[in-house]
Motif scaffolding. Structure first.
Motif, mmCIF file in Angstrom:
data_model
loop_
_atom_site.group_PDB
_atom_site.id
_atom_site.type_symbol
_atom_site.label_atom_id
_atom_site.label_comp_id
_atom_site.label_asym_id
_atom_site.label_seq_id
_atom_site.Cartn_x
_atom_site.Cartn_y
_atom_site.Cartn_z
ATOM 1 N N ASP A 104 0.842 -1.198 0.000
ATOM 2 C CA ASP A 104 0.000 0.000 0.000
ATOM 3 C C ASP A 104 0.876 1.247 0.000
ATOM 4 O O ASP A 104 0.815 2.079 0.907
ATOM 5 C CB ASP A 104 -0.938 -0.010 1.215
ATOM 6 C CG ASP A 104 -1.927 1.149 1.190
ATOM 7 O OD1 ASP A 104 -2.179 1.695 0.110
ATOM 8 O OD2 ASP A 104 -2.436 1.505 2.269
ATOM 9 N N LEU A 105 1.683 1.394 -1.052
ATOM 10 C CA LEU A 105 2.715 2.430 -1.058
ATOM 11 C C LEU A 105 2.932 2.969 -2.464
ATOM 12 O O LEU A 105 2.943 2.207 -3.436
ATOM 13 C CB LEU A 105 4.036 1.834 -0.550
ATOM 14 C CG LEU A 105 5.261 2.739 -0.504
ATOM 15 C CD1 LEU A 105 5.126 3.763 0.619
ATOM 16 C CD2 LEU A 105 6.529 1.901 -0.311
ATOM 17 N N PHE A 106 3.073 4.292 -2.556
ATOM 18 C CA PHE A 106 3.601 4.875 -3.783
ATOM 19 C C PHE A 106 4.738 5.829 -3.429
ATOM 20 O O PHE A 106 4.734 6.462 -2.371
ATOM 21 C CB PHE A 106 2.522 5.580 -4.629
ATOM 22 C CG PHE A 106 1.856 6.762 -3.981
ATOM 23 C CD1 PHE A 106 2.422 8.026 -4.017
ATOM 24 C CD2 PHE A 106 0.625 6.619 -3.354
ATOM 25 C CE1 PHE A 106 1.793 9.121 -3.440
ATOM 26 C CE2 PHE A 106 -0.024 7.705 -2.776
ATOM 27 C CZ PHE A 106 0.567 8.964 -2.818
ATOM 28 N N ILE A 107 5.725 5.898 -4.314
ATOM 29 C CA ILE A 107 6.917 6.725 -4.106
ATOM 30 C C ILE A 107 7.133 7.564 -5.364
ATOM 31 O O ILE A 107 7.234 7.019 -6.467
ATOM 32 C CB ILE A 107 8.167 5.875 -3.837
ATOM 33 C CG1 ILE A 107 7.922 4.863 -2.725
ATOM 34 C CG2 ILE A 107 9.358 6.769 -3.497
ATOM 35 C CD1 ILE A 107 9.046 3.849 -2.560
ATOM 36 N N ILE A 108 7.196 8.876 -5.179
ATOM 37 C CA ILE A 108 7.410 9.797 -6.300
ATOM 38 C C ILE A 108 8.706 10.558 -6.061
ATOM 39 O O ILE A 108 8.952 11.038 -4.954
ATOM 40 C CB ILE A 108 6.258 10.803 -6.432
ATOM 41 C CG1 ILE A 108 4.914 10.081 -6.500
ATOM 42 C CG2 ILE A 108 6.450 11.690 -7.658
ATOM 43 C CD1 ILE A 108 3.736 10.994 -6.229
ATOM 44 N N LEU A 109 9.510 10.656 -7.084
ATOM 45 C CA LEU A 109 10.761 11.398 -6.996
ATOM 46 C C LEU A 109 10.877 12.287 -8.234
ATOM 47 O O LEU A 109 10.880 11.794 -9.366
ATOM 48 C CB LEU A 109 11.944 10.428 -6.921
ATOM 49 C CG LEU A 109 13.337 11.003 -6.683
ATOM 50 C CD1 LEU A 109 13.385 11.841 -5.409
ATOM 51 C CD2 LEU A 109 14.360 9.870 -6.608
ATOM 52 N N LEU A 110 10.918 13.598 -8.002
ATOM 53 C CA LEU A 110 11.043 14.564 -9.095
ATOM 54 C C LEU A 110 12.348 15.332 -8.933
ATOM 55 O O LEU A 110 12.559 15.989 -7.914
ATOM 56 C CB LEU A 110 9.868 15.547 -9.078
ATOM 57 C CG LEU A 110 8.467 14.953 -9.199
ATOM 58 C CD1 LEU A 110 7.418 16.060 -9.168
ATOM 59 C CD2 LEU A 110 8.334 14.124 -10.482
ATOM 60 N N SER A 111 13.215 15.234 -9.909
ATOM 61 C CA SER A 111 14.457 16.000 -9.888
ATOM 62 C C SER A 111 14.746 16.522 -11.288
ATOM 63 O O SER A 111 14.093 16.123 -12.264
ATOM 64 C CB SER A 111 15.631 15.146 -9.395
ATOM 65 O OG SER A 111 16.209 14.422 -10.471
ATOM 66 N N ASN A 112 15.709 17.407 -11.392
ATOM 67 C CA ASN A 112 16.190 17.877 -12.697
ATOM 68 C C ASN A 112 17.675 17.551 -12.812
ATOM 69 O O ASN A 112 18.516 18.428 -12.967
ATOM 70 C CB ASN A 112 15.928 19.372 -12.878
ATOM 71 C CG ASN A 112 16.464 20.231 -11.737
ATOM 72 O OD1 ASN A 112 16.722 19.741 -10.652
ATOM 73 N ND2 ASN A 112 16.630 21.521 -11.991
ATOM 74 N N ARG A 113 17.984 16.277 -12.756
ATOM 75 C CA ARG A 113 19.383 15.834 -12.706
ATOM 76 C C ARG A 113 20.129 16.193 -13.992
ATOM 77 O O ARG A 113 21.368 16.149 -14.010
ATOM 78 C CB ARG A 113 19.431 14.331 -12.430
ATOM 79 C CG ARG A 113 18.891 13.431 -13.540
ATOM 80 C CD ARG A 113 20.001 12.845 -14.382
ATOM 81 N NE ARG A 113 19.479 12.087 -15.513
ATOM 82 C CZ ARG A 113 20.232 11.694 -16.536
ATOM 83 N NH1 ARG A 113 21.510 11.989 -16.571
ATOM 84 N NH2 ARG A 113 19.712 11.018 -17.526
ATOM 85 N N VAL A 114 19.418 16.583 -15.066
ATOM 86 C CA VAL A 114 20.090 16.957 -16.321
ATOM 87 C C VAL A 114 20.456 18.442 -16.358
ATOM 88 O O VAL A 114 20.954 18.936 -17.375
ATOM 89 C CB VAL A 114 19.214 16.622 -17.546
ATOM 90 C CG1 VAL A 114 19.002 15.128 -17.655
ATOM 91 C CG2 VAL A 114 17.874 17.365 -17.484
ATOM 92 N N HIS A 115 20.225 19.155 -15.258
ATOM 93 C CA HIS A 115 20.575 20.579 -15.202
ATOM 94 C C HIS A 115 21.898 20.759 -14.459
ATOM 95 O O HIS A 115 22.021 20.285 -13.330
ATOM 96 C CB HIS A 115 19.478 21.356 -14.484
ATOM 97 C CG HIS A 115 19.773 22.815 -14.307
ATOM 98 N ND1 HIS A 115 19.857 23.680 -15.367
ATOM 99 C CD2 HIS A 115 20.013 23.555 -13.196
ATOM 100 C CE1 HIS A 115 20.111 24.902 -14.919
ATOM 101 N NE2 HIS A 115 20.218 24.853 -13.607
ATOM 102 N N PRO A 116 22.870 21.409 -15.019
ATOM 103 C CA PRO A 116 22.829 22.007 -16.354
ATOM 104 C C PRO A 116 23.270 21.069 -17.475
ATOM 105 O O PRO A 116 23.263 21.456 -18.630
ATOM 106 C CB PRO A 116 23.818 23.170 -16.226
ATOM 107 C CG PRO A 116 24.831 22.668 -15.243
ATOM 108 C CD PRO A 116 24.074 21.822 -14.265
ATOM 109 N N SER A 117 23.622 19.811 -17.122
ATOM 110 C CA SER A 117 24.142 18.898 -18.141
ATOM 111 C C SER A 117 23.636 17.488 -17.887
ATOM 112 O O SER A 117 23.526 17.036 -16.741
ATOM 113 C CB SER A 117 25.674 18.898 -18.130
ATOM 114 O OG SER A 117 26.190 17.832 -18.881
#
Length: 367
Positions: free
Chosen positions: A331-344
């Motif tokens: 009964d679990l959801f995990i969300i991870l939002l990053s911009n690891r391509v910034h600046p490259s």
């Protein structure tokens, strides 16, 4: 239940969120927002680091929009397909040739929408359409004329090209642009009002530095093919924030229900999360990667789910540094939002970090 950002009232996940904070400070990624939730709502949210480093440093905010990249496939294109299927407008067993001229020759005549959804069409993974084509129509023609790498159903080859075609087919069936269809049938019914293609300027995480423009991309789709297609494509182009994606994750954990109302049928959820390719080289549902019990998956080295999720878990990643994993057993959801391509995009440390973060979250479930 919505927590304030960096709320530490649920101490079970301190290890995971401390890892997130330290990794942002160490430059593994500029910044990130993460959420852990279950069928009743969010358990914990945290935001750390910067949404932009150049030309100026700007902090991540709780509601920062991120370029979801290939999460578009499972947050927009796949649920739209399922809704159209439930309406009786199409079938997973429909041949692609029914919708697109040119798929009625050779082995291409055997390719079904199911093949597109499970990445078993035999099509190439990727080509730069912006370097080969003039416009959207020419892009569909070009993809149609490409030779197959494998016979349909022979092997899983993760193909953005297949999902570009799937988005085109959904536009034909729905008689409208993909962004309008997704808003009407997916985002508005789920109250995901901060989720869209081509978002308005504002609180948006920067992605890669564009040498041609002399600035990082902010609010412009990072994926070159989706950007060439006007920022609206079945493979990429969607922007969203942690709270909208938590709504989506909670709907999935609740077997298709949103606020007690049926969004997707239980039958669709079962069909979506079935492992159609257990006999092939990767485990795939409709759009989603199935965790399975073997190594391999969406990255060559690290499967993004980590080591501790059960085989029934399913998820997806985005090239920009985004992911969503659903673990129905726990009964679990995990969300991870990053911009690891910034600046490259040269920063690949994030791939290992994501695995470690998911391991820490799963361990926290037992405390």
């Amino acid at each position: 239940m919505i927590f304030n950002v960096n709320d530490d009232s649920n101490a079970n996940f301190d290890t995971a969120f401390n890892l997130l904070a330290r990794s942002a400070d160490a430059g593994v990624f500029p910044g990130a927002v993460a959420a852990i939730g279950h069928s009743d709502g969010l358990l914990r949210v945290g935001a750390y680091g910067s949404r932009c480093l150049v030309p100026e440093k700007l902090p991540v905010l709780p509601d920062t929009l991120y370029d979801l990249a290939s999460l578009t496939k499972v947050v927009a294109t796949t649920p739209l397909f399922l809704i159209f299927q439930e309406k009786g407008w199409l079938s997973a067993m429909d041949k692609v040739s029914y919708y697109i001229d040119g798929f009625d020759e050779g082995n291409k005549k055997h390719i079904t929408l199911l093949n597109l959804l499970t990445h078993t069409s035999g099509m190439k993974a990727h080509v730069r359409l912006d370097q080969m084509c003039r416009d959207r129509r020419d892009a569909v023609r070009y993809i149609t004329e490409l030779p197959l790498l494998h016979d349909p159903g022979e092997r899983v080859v993760y193909s953005c090209l297949g999902y570009i075609l799937l988005g085109h087919i959904l536009e034909k069936v729905g008689d409208d642009r993909l962004d309008a269809l997704c808003k009407r049938y997916v985002f508005d019914p789920l109250d995901m009002h901060n989720t869209s293609f081509n978002p308005e300027p504002g609180n948006i995480a920067a992605t890669e530095y564009d040498e041609k423009e002399g600035r990082p991309l902010v609010g412009l789709c990072h994926d070159e093919n989706a950007r060439f297609l006007g920022g609206v494509s079945g493979n990429a182009g969607l922007f969203s924030n942690i709270y909208d994606l938590a709504i989506f994750g909670q709907m999935l954990i609740n077997n298709g229900l949103h606020k007690g109302r049926r969004f997707l049928s239980g039958a669709s959820i079962k069909a979506m999360t079935r492992n159609y390719t257990s006999h092939l080289n990767e485990d795939r549902g409709l759009g989603w990667c199935i965790r399975g019990s073997r190594l391999g998956g969406m990255e060559e080295v690290y499967i993004s789910a980590g080591d501790l999720m059960p085989p029934e878990a399913y998820g997806h990643t985005g090239f920009t540094g985004t992911s969503l994993w659903i673990d129905p057993e726990d009964d679990l959801f995990i969300i991870l939002l990053s911009n690891r391509v910034h600046p490259s995009r040269d920063n690949t440390e994030f791939l290992r970090f994501r695995l470690l973060f998911h391991n820490a979250v799963m361990a926290g479930m037992e405390k």
